[in-house]
Design a protein around this motif. Structure first.
Motif: not given
Length: 899
Positions: A480-492
């Motif tokens: 699934t393609i899901i939104p890349l939130t700012e929080e998720r960006k920080k995790q990456w």
């Protein structure tokens, strides 16, 4: 209209690309076959620009007779013939000829050495041959070749573009236009001026951005650059700063010597000597005292040193750079491939919340998963493989023996990953033909390509994690393609930081499917995952860095990698400690805004990460502002300003662009940091060797001056004849000086601080040593005469002939043995010094002694030189006193009276 058979076509810019290809019998998909390329090379000739023709042997020989020294000797010979001194006249003519032969040999060797060095700097070209993109020497490019160019490449021939991706070239060398020229593939009007032919590439210019394919239309002297070369031929070899110093030094020495010779001439006349004899003696003294061969011996030493470096994979392009190398006290070095092995291999993959270390096995074309192997079957992993193959300009041929790689090592590493995953790059390229491209740049730190996929378009992108995440709005997790939130960006970002701290170089991979073709497609991307690459440090680098520290050389790592990766590698190499600051490029101010605190921070920091080309340039400026001699490494087109600004620009030979190699002073064929240290060491060796033979020549020549001056002014009853002076000059000047120029490094040469840029060849301390050496040699020679006269023969009246012979041979042997005094290492026994262990010195000494022996045993030479020693006691004196002079000087060196 010309064809490929005759070397090119006249107006390729005015014709459609298909017409140009047809007339050149070229196929853009497969290129030329090897046999066809060889046939065309025979017809069109090598792709090179003819410079001024190499000097012929006869011209080199004739040049030996055009000098003030030969003129002086000719005057002396003429005077001898005028006063019917036939033997002297013939002998002086013989000396002129022998001098000419020696000078001819030395200049011929220097020319040949420089030709060899020119061949070492030839650049490769990526051309389609036999349906494969292959690196070939630029001299072998022929009309009809399909060439691939990208940012940083020097263009090897005039070519017509048929495919371009944001391609821009710098044509200032050809047109004078300073701004980059954007390129297209459409046909242009026939009468359009050169500077506006945007569908053409020209030899001698370079690619500043993008990439493209073109068909070669003209090579060699048929190119636009060749036409200019016909009008203005290239300039000859310019003298190096060291050669200029030696030439100025020699001119001053000539005037001093002439003044002394005039004084000796007048003193001789006052003491009743013959006019012609004193005139010949004065002329011979001037010729013998001035080391006229000094500049050419220096050139030979520099050229031989450069060839010696070439054996260590170091190509030094300019003689003057060798001089600068020895004084280098700061090395600004890249990390990848220089401090590390440049064996970049994918070793970690993260997709969504899953990650795994991997191990590649090209032999069995498989990926070994060391963690969560379920990643291999996910859509995201398949997208990563696809992006790795499509967003890539490298080539990897596993099926050839040996394997063939071409392009950026990181992109080659990606192709190896794709190959091990069981799919080839060719398969992906067939399924997804490339339509457009946004090339990687050091500013964006991202590359993207646009591919057609049926009725849709597929966008593939890769780049630095923080740069690519900025362009992503979604992420592919599971199916699934899901939104890349700012929080998720920080995790990456945190995940990438963690891998970087362990020493991995991390890249992000993203994609997007579009219904229509887009011009600006680097946005709204979907993140597929991360790949971590391992590039282990070179095992020899820590020792090389330690050697630099002991030599007073500061080493600074400058890299575009993540700060954590840079710190990890720097600590492994002993370049930085845990407490040392790593300066991030984003925190580096423009040069004119730097405070004193900023400058001090920069000067003491061992690691700079995420830097831009402008940062590199500012660092060079700062070090040079503090009077430091800077060596700067670089590989990209954007590194060119820093390479040019540095005192020693060092380009990478394996991964470096041709532009970087062109502006650099030195090219490392193996990209290894240890090679830089070897080059600096050789630079020091060459400077020291030049000092050695200058000191040797001056002290020997000054000893002759002192002897003749003492004999004339004190009216001694013995002196040297003009021909004897010239013979001594012939025997002792050339071979020992050349041998000293080939001396290996002293054991402790890298344990002293570098010389400053203004260090003279001969300083006050060395002038003092030269005078002391000369006094000892002259004194021992005169002492031998008095011992022979008083102790051996006990004669009231001097035997002029015997005294002359004793003086003649003692002086020759003293000067020959004096070569062993040219060791300046402290704390080493005489027999362990670099000069004593130099086999060429022993060859020179043996040859000089052999020539000296022949001067006695060959009757014609004996008559010309007027020698006739018969007593073994006299020969004992002749042998003893040169050894005594050697011992005295060694004792003076031991007690540090002289260096």
């Amino acid at each position: 209209m010309l064809t490929a058979e005759t070397g090119g076509i006249c107006i390729p810019w005015a014709e459609d690309q298909s017409q140009v290809l047809e007339k050149l019998h070229a196929v853009k998909e497969t290129g030329l076959t090897s046999p066809e390329a060889a046939r065309r090379l025979e017809i069109a000739g090598p792709n090179s620009i003819e410079s001024i023709k190499r000097r012929g042997l006869l011209r080199i020989l004739l040049n030996q007779f055009v000098s003030p020294f030969v003129l002086l000797l000719a005057i002396a010979a003429g005077l001898s013939f005028f006063f019917e001194e036939w033997l002297d006249g013939i002998a002086i003519v013989a000396v002129i000829l022998i001098n000419a032969v020696i000078g001819f040999f030395m200049e011929f060797q220097a020319e040949r050495s420089m030709e060899t060095l020119k061949k070492l700097t030839m650049v490769p070209v990526r051309a389609l041959r036999d349906n494969r993109l292959t690196a070939i020497p630029s001299e072998q490019v022929v009309p009809g070749d399909i060439i691939f160019v990208e940012a940083g490449d020097m263009i090897a021939a005039d070519a017509r573009l048929f495919q371009a991706a944001q391609l821009q070239t710098d044509e200032s060398a050809l047109t004078g236009e300073s701004l980059p020229v954007g390129k297209t593939t459409v046909a242009l009007p026939r009468d359009i001026p050169l500077a506006e032919r945007s569908n053409m590439l020209y030899k001698g210019t370079f690619v500043s951005k993008g990439n493209g394919y073109a068909v070669v239309v003209c090579t060699g002297m048929k190119t636009e650059l060749g036409a200019i070369a016909r009008l203005v031929q290239q300039a000859g070899q310019v003298a190096t700063p060291l050669e200029k110093k030696l030439q100025v030094f020699s001119r001053k020495l000539i005037w001093v010597t002439v003044a002394l010779a005039v004084s000796i001439f007048i003193a001789g006349l006052v003491n009743g000597q013959k006019l012609v004899e004193m005139l010949e003696t004065s002329i011979a003294l001037v010729v013998a005292a001035v080391p006229e061969g000094l500049p050419i011996v220096a050139t030979l030493a520099l050229a031989f040193g450069m060839l010696r470096m070439a054996r260590h994979n170091i190509i030094v392009k300019k003689l003057s750079s060798v001089e600068t190398l020895g004084g280098t006290n700061v090395i600004c070095t890249d990390k990848t491939g220089t401090l590390t092995q440049n064996k970049i291999t994918a070793s970690f993959i993260q997709i969504g919340n899953s990650s795994s270390a991997i191990d590649l096995d090209p032999g069995s074309s498989s990926v070994r998963w060391l963690g969560d192997s379920s990643i291999a079957d996910t859509p995201a992993c398949r997208h990563i493989y696809r992006i790795a193959a499509l967003c890539n300009t490298a080539s990897y041929q596993h099926d050839s023996v040996p394997e063939k790689e071409s392009g950026d090592p990181l992109e080659v590493g990606l192709l190896k990953l794709v190959y091990c995953a069981g799919i080839t790059q060719e398969t992906y390229n067939t399924q997804f033909p490339k339509v457009d491209e946004i090339p990687f740049s050091s500013d964006t730190k991202v590359m993207a390509t646009l591919h057609r996929n049926g009725q849709e378009f597929y966008i593939a992108a890769k780049g630095a994690v923080e740069a690519l995440l900025f362009r992503c709005t979604t992420v592919l997790e599971a199916d699934t393609i899901i939104p890349l939130t700012e929080e998720r960006k920080k995790q990456w970002l945190m995940s990438a930081e963690k891998q970087a701290q362990s020493g991995l170089r991390v890249l992000a991979f993203a994609f997007r499917v579009s219904k229509e073709k887009e011009t600006d497609f680097l946005h709204r991307l979907t993140l597929a995952g991360l790949i971590g690459f391992i590039d282990p440090p070179r095992p020899e680098v820590p020792a090389a860095i330690e050697e630099c520290k002991s030599a007073g050389i500061k080493v600074v790592m400058i890299t575009g990698d993540h700060p954590a990766t840079a710190r990890n590698i720097a600590m492994q190499l002993g370049l930085a400690n845990e407490s040392d600051a790593v300066i991030h490029g984003s925190a580096m101010k423009p040069f004119d805004q730097l405070t004193n605190e900023d400058k001090e921070l920069w000067l003491h920091a061992p690691v700079f990460a995420r830097v831009s080309p402008e940062h590199k340039l500012n660092l060079v400026k700062l070090f040079q502002e503090r009077k430091m001699i800077v060596g700067m490494t670089g590989d990209g087109v954007n590194d060119a300003p820093a390479l040019k600004k540095a005192d020693i620009g060092i380009a990478m030979g394996q991964r470096g662009t041709q532009v970087a190699q062109d502006v650099a002073d030195m090219v490392l064929k193996d990209d290894a940091f240890s090679s830089i240290v070897v080059a600096i060491k050789q630079g020091r060796v060459i400077f020291d060797n030049i000092r050695k033979f200058v000191i040797f020549l001056l002290s020997c020549n000054l000893s002759e001056l002192l002897l003749i001056a003492a004999a004339s002014i004190l009216n001694l009853h013995f002196r040297l004849f003009p021909l004897q002076i010239l013979f001594i000059n012939l025997v002792t000047d050339v071979l020992p000086a050349l041998a000293l120029g080939l001396t290996e490094a002293a054991p402790h040469i890298m344990q002293r601080r570098p010389y400053s840029s203004g260090t003279p060849v001969i300083d006050r301390k060395r002038w003092s040593a030269i005078f002391t050496y000369s006094v000892v040699i002259a004194g021992s020679s005169i002492g031998a005469v008095f011992v022979s006269h008083v102790l051996l023969h006990n004669q009231e009246k001097f035997n002029f002939e015997l005294c002359n012979n004793i003086l003649f041979y003692t002086l020759i042997l003293s000067q020959i043995l004096h070569v062993f005094n040219m060791s300046f290492e402290r704390g080493l026994p005489f027999y362990r010094t670099a000069v004593f262990r130099n086999k060429y010195v022993w060859y020179a000494v043996g040859s000089c002694i052999l020539i000296t022996t022949l001067s006695y045993w060959v009757v014609p030479m004996r008559k010309v030189l007027q020698v006739s020693i018969y007593s073994w006691e006299d020969w004992s004196v002749v042998v003893f006193f040169p050894i005594l002079s050697l011992v005295i000087i060694q004792v003076l060196k031991k007690i540090r009276w002289v260096i």
